[in-house]
Design a protein around this motif. Structure first.
Motif, PDB file in Angstrom:
ATOM      1  N   HIS A  66       0.897  -1.249   0.034  1.00 51.78           N
ATOM      2  CA  HIS A  66      -0.103   0.139   0.038  1.00 51.78           C
ATOM      3  C   HIS A  66       0.779   1.282   0.140  1.00 51.78           C
ATOM      4  O   HIS A  66       0.486   2.382   0.413  1.00 51.78           O
ATOM      5  N   LYS A  67       2.013   1.170  -0.574  1.00 50.79           N
ATOM      6  CA  LYS A  67       3.010   2.410  -0.683  1.00 50.79           C
ATOM      7  C   LYS A  67       2.701   2.832  -2.437  1.00 50.79           C
ATOM      8  O   LYS A  67       2.720   2.124  -3.116  1.00 50.79           O
ATOM      9  N   TRP A  68       2.949   4.243  -2.401  1.00 51.73           N
ATOM     10  CA  TRP A  68       2.765   4.836  -3.592  1.00 51.73           C
ATOM     11  C   TRP A  68       4.106   5.467  -4.189  1.00 51.73           C
ATOM     12  O   TRP A  68       4.823   6.018  -3.306  1.00 51.73           O
ATOM     13  N   PHE A  69       4.641   5.152  -5.411  1.00 52.79           N
ATOM     14  CA  PHE A  69       5.787   5.439  -5.899  1.00 52.79           C
ATOM     15  C   PHE A  69       5.548   6.145  -7.299  1.00 52.79           C
ATOM     16  O   PHE A  69       4.349   5.590  -8.058  1.00 52.79           O
ATOM     17  N   VAL A  70       6.430   6.940  -7.564  1.00 52.21           N
ATOM     18  CA  VAL A  70       6.346   7.580  -9.122  1.00 52.21           C
ATOM     19  C   VAL A  70       7.655   7.432  -9.625  1.00 52.21           C
ATOM     20  O   VAL A  70       8.695   7.772  -9.033  1.00 52.21           O
ATOM     21  N   SER A  71       7.991   6.876 -10.956  1.00 51.34           N
ATOM     22  CA  SER A  71       9.057   6.579 -11.518  1.00 51.34           C
ATOM     23  C   SER A  71       9.253   7.796 -12.721  1.00 51.34           C
ATOM     24  O   SER A  71       8.390   7.816 -13.385  1.00 51.34           O
ATOM     25  N   VAL A  72       9.985   8.612 -12.399  1.00 50.26           N
ATOM     26  CA  VAL A  72      10.426   9.774 -13.459  1.00 50.26           C
ATOM     27  C   VAL A  72      11.513   9.128 -14.628  1.00 50.26           C
ATOM     28  O   VAL A  72      12.760   9.048 -14.102  1.00 50.26           O
ATOM     29  N   ILE A  73      11.197   9.291 -15.647  1.00 50.03           N
ATOM     30  CA  ILE A  73      12.055   9.099 -16.679  1.00 50.03           C
ATOM     31  C   ILE A  73      12.474  10.455 -17.465  1.00 50.03           C
ATOM     32  O   ILE A  73      11.583  10.892 -18.058  1.00 50.03           O
ATOM     33  N   SER A  74      13.701  10.562 -17.452  1.00 50.05           N
ATOM     34  CA  SER A  74      14.314  11.908 -17.973  1.00 50.05           C
ATOM     35  C   SER A  74      15.309  11.783 -18.791  1.00 50.05           C
ATOM     36  O   SER A  74      16.023  10.466 -18.944  1.00 50.05           O
ATOM     37  N   GLU A  75      15.727  12.534 -19.709  1.00 50.81           N
ATOM     38  CA  GLU A  75      16.636  12.395 -20.798  1.00 50.81           C
ATOM     39  C   GLU A  75      17.765  13.747 -20.811  1.00 50.81           C
ATOM     40  O   GLU A  75      17.105  14.792 -20.685  1.00 50.81           O
ATOM     41  N   THR A  76      18.834  13.550 -21.151  1.00 52.52           N
ATOM     42  CA  THR A  76      19.494  14.643 -21.580  1.00 52.52           C
ATOM     43  C   THR A  76      20.289  14.439 -22.797  1.00 52.52           C
ATOM     44  O   THR A  76      20.354  13.439 -23.568  1.00 52.52           O
ATOM     45  N   SER A  77      20.942  15.521 -23.465  1.00 57.70           N
ATOM     46  CA  SER A  77      21.432  15.164 -24.852  1.00 57.70           C
ATOM     47  C   SER A  77      23.022  14.688 -24.549  1.00 57.70           C
ATOM     48  O   SER A  77      23.516  14.530 -25.711  1.00 57.70           O
ATOM     49  N   ASP A  78      23.481  14.926 -23.384  1.00 60.15           N
ATOM     50  CA  ASP A  78      24.890  14.255 -23.111  1.00 60.15           C
ATOM     51  C   ASP A  78      24.812  13.009 -23.438  1.00 60.15           C
ATOM     52  O   ASP A  78      24.176  12.281 -23.090  1.00 60.15           O
ATOM     53  N   LYS A  79      26.064  12.525 -23.847  1.00 58.64           N
ATOM     54  CA  LYS A  79      26.555  11.071 -23.968  1.00 58.64           C
ATOM     55  C   LYS A  79      27.582  10.825 -23.095  1.00 58.64           C
ATOM     56  O   LYS A  79      28.626  11.624 -22.894  1.00 58.64           O
ATOM     57  N   PRO A  80      27.770   9.847 -22.209  1.00 59.97           N
ATOM     58  CA  PRO A  80      28.817   9.548 -21.416  1.00 59.97           C
ATOM     59  C   PRO A  80      30.130   9.337 -22.152  1.00 59.97           C
ATOM     60  O   PRO A  80      30.054   8.723 -23.104  1.00 59.97           O
TER      61      PRO A  80
END
Length: 373
Positions: free
Chosen positions: A142-156
């Motif tokens: 009964h726990k609530w979570f939000v997964s945030v998917i983000s992007e950057t233009s940088d490459k490792p």
């Protein structure tokens, strides 16, 4: 670069009810599409006319529900083509919703969701880059979570370093590497079995459908969640240590499914408890983000082949020492395996085979991982 970060959210009862309503409507759409074998989101306008309550769910959320069915079917088809035994998609309840591109906003400590409302969120780590997608999930405790998917233009930036290590995963300890570092196996499930059995027995005595059974089910779910969190914490620290300290990491390409299906002297529970597949996942994505390299080699006979001369010395699971009758090389079994793993990775990269001195023959050190994630 793509980043996935998970945060806790705390909806009030009214907002929680709207989330559950959205889950129910997504469940209806998913199961309707499966029953009618229609997997295109172009059917949604017609469904909304027949069922006006579907308009209370954000359009992108419903579109994602239908698109996920198509993606799942494609995955099953590919698995079947390579000879795997697959089943079919069945009706089930939806416990998460996905907002993509629009319908959401994070402002300080508030998460705003279209058709849902504002929800307090704890940003425990900064969000890197532009948010592309969020997934709201309700788990068994009964726990609530939000997964945030983000992007950057940088490459490792790929590393130019030459620090190499071979890692042998095993059950006696958790891992042994070519620098002699031995990491203890925490055996989180084994150490919690007594408490889990007691909790399971209590639930089995409760009347099915009763409130007491639901309460006990929640207690049992929290116990299993605690074991999982402990294992993940250990694996995060273990993988972080190797990614931070080495540029090239070699491991065995273990097929966990085949190992479990062989019923190796009742070791299935220990294999699952070790979390080798998850360890591989953690170390792979961390290495990609850091510009490091991970190589997976054929695991066949890594424990039996002599690192010095290549002679195959048969061993049972009870044999912990490698002693070669040809060249006289003697070493702990897992240390010899780690050396073979690194040597195979180097040969696969068309580099000269490493000598024993280059790989390292430092004395084995019993240790526990304590670095940060």
């Amino acid at each position: 670069m793509r980043y996935v970060t998970r945060y806790r959210i705390y909806p009030n009862k009214e907002t929680e009810q709207r989330l559950f309503s959205a889950f129910n409507r997504c469940t209806y759409v998913r199961n309707w599409c499966l029953d009618h074998k229609i997997f295109k989101d172009s059917i949604l306008p017609k469904l909304k006319q027949e069922h006006p309550e579907l308009k209370e769910v954000h359009s992108k959320v419903l579109q994602n529900v239908v698109q996920q069915i198509g993606q799942n079917l494609t995955g099953l088809k590919k698995a079947k083509e390579i000879g795997r035994k697959v089943g079919k998609l069945r009706n089930k309840r939806v416990h998460s919703i996905i907002y993509e591109q629009s319908g959401f906003k994070i402002n300080g400590d508030l998460l705003s969701l279209s058709k849902i409302g504002d929800i307090p969120i704890v940003i425990s780590r900064p969000i890197i880059g532009k948010i592309k997608q969020i997934s709201v999930k309700h788990n068994k405790t009964h726990k609530w979570f939000v997964s945030v998917i983000s992007e950057t233009s940088d490459k490792p930036t790929k590393t130019n370093g030459t620090q190499c290590v071979g890692i042998d995963l095993n059950l006696d300890t958790f891992s042994t590497d070519t620098d002699g570092k031995v990491v203890d196996n925490p055996r989180k499930l084994r150490t919690s079995e007594k408490r889990l059995r007691r909790t399971q027995r209590k639930m089995s005595r409760k009347v099915k459908g009763s409130r007491n059974r639901r309460k006990q089910r929640l207690i049992l779910a929290k116990s299993h969640e605690r074991v999982k969190n402990q294992r993940d914490d250990f694996l995060h620290k273990w993988s972080r240590y190797y990614v931070d300290n080495y540029d090239h990491i070699a491991m065995e390409d273990l097929n966990i499914g085949n190992m479990v299906s062989q019923h190796l002297h009742g070791l299935n529970k220990s294999i699952y408890d070790a979390g080798w597949r998850r360890a591989r996942y953690f170390i792979t994505y961390k290495a990609e983000s850091a510009g490091k390299y991970v190589y997976f080699v054929n695991p066949a006979y890594t424990s039996q082949d002599c690192f010095m001369c290549g002679t195959r010395v048969p061993k049972t699971l009870a044999d912990h020492t490698h002693s070669c009758p040809e060249c006289g090389y003697t070493a702990p079994r897992d240390f010899n395996a780690a050396q073979n793993i690194l040597k195979r990775a180097c040969v696969g990269l068309d580099t000269p085979e490493l000598t024993l001195v280059e790989i390292g023959t430092s004395a084995l050190v019993q240790t526990s991982v304590s670095s940060s994630r």
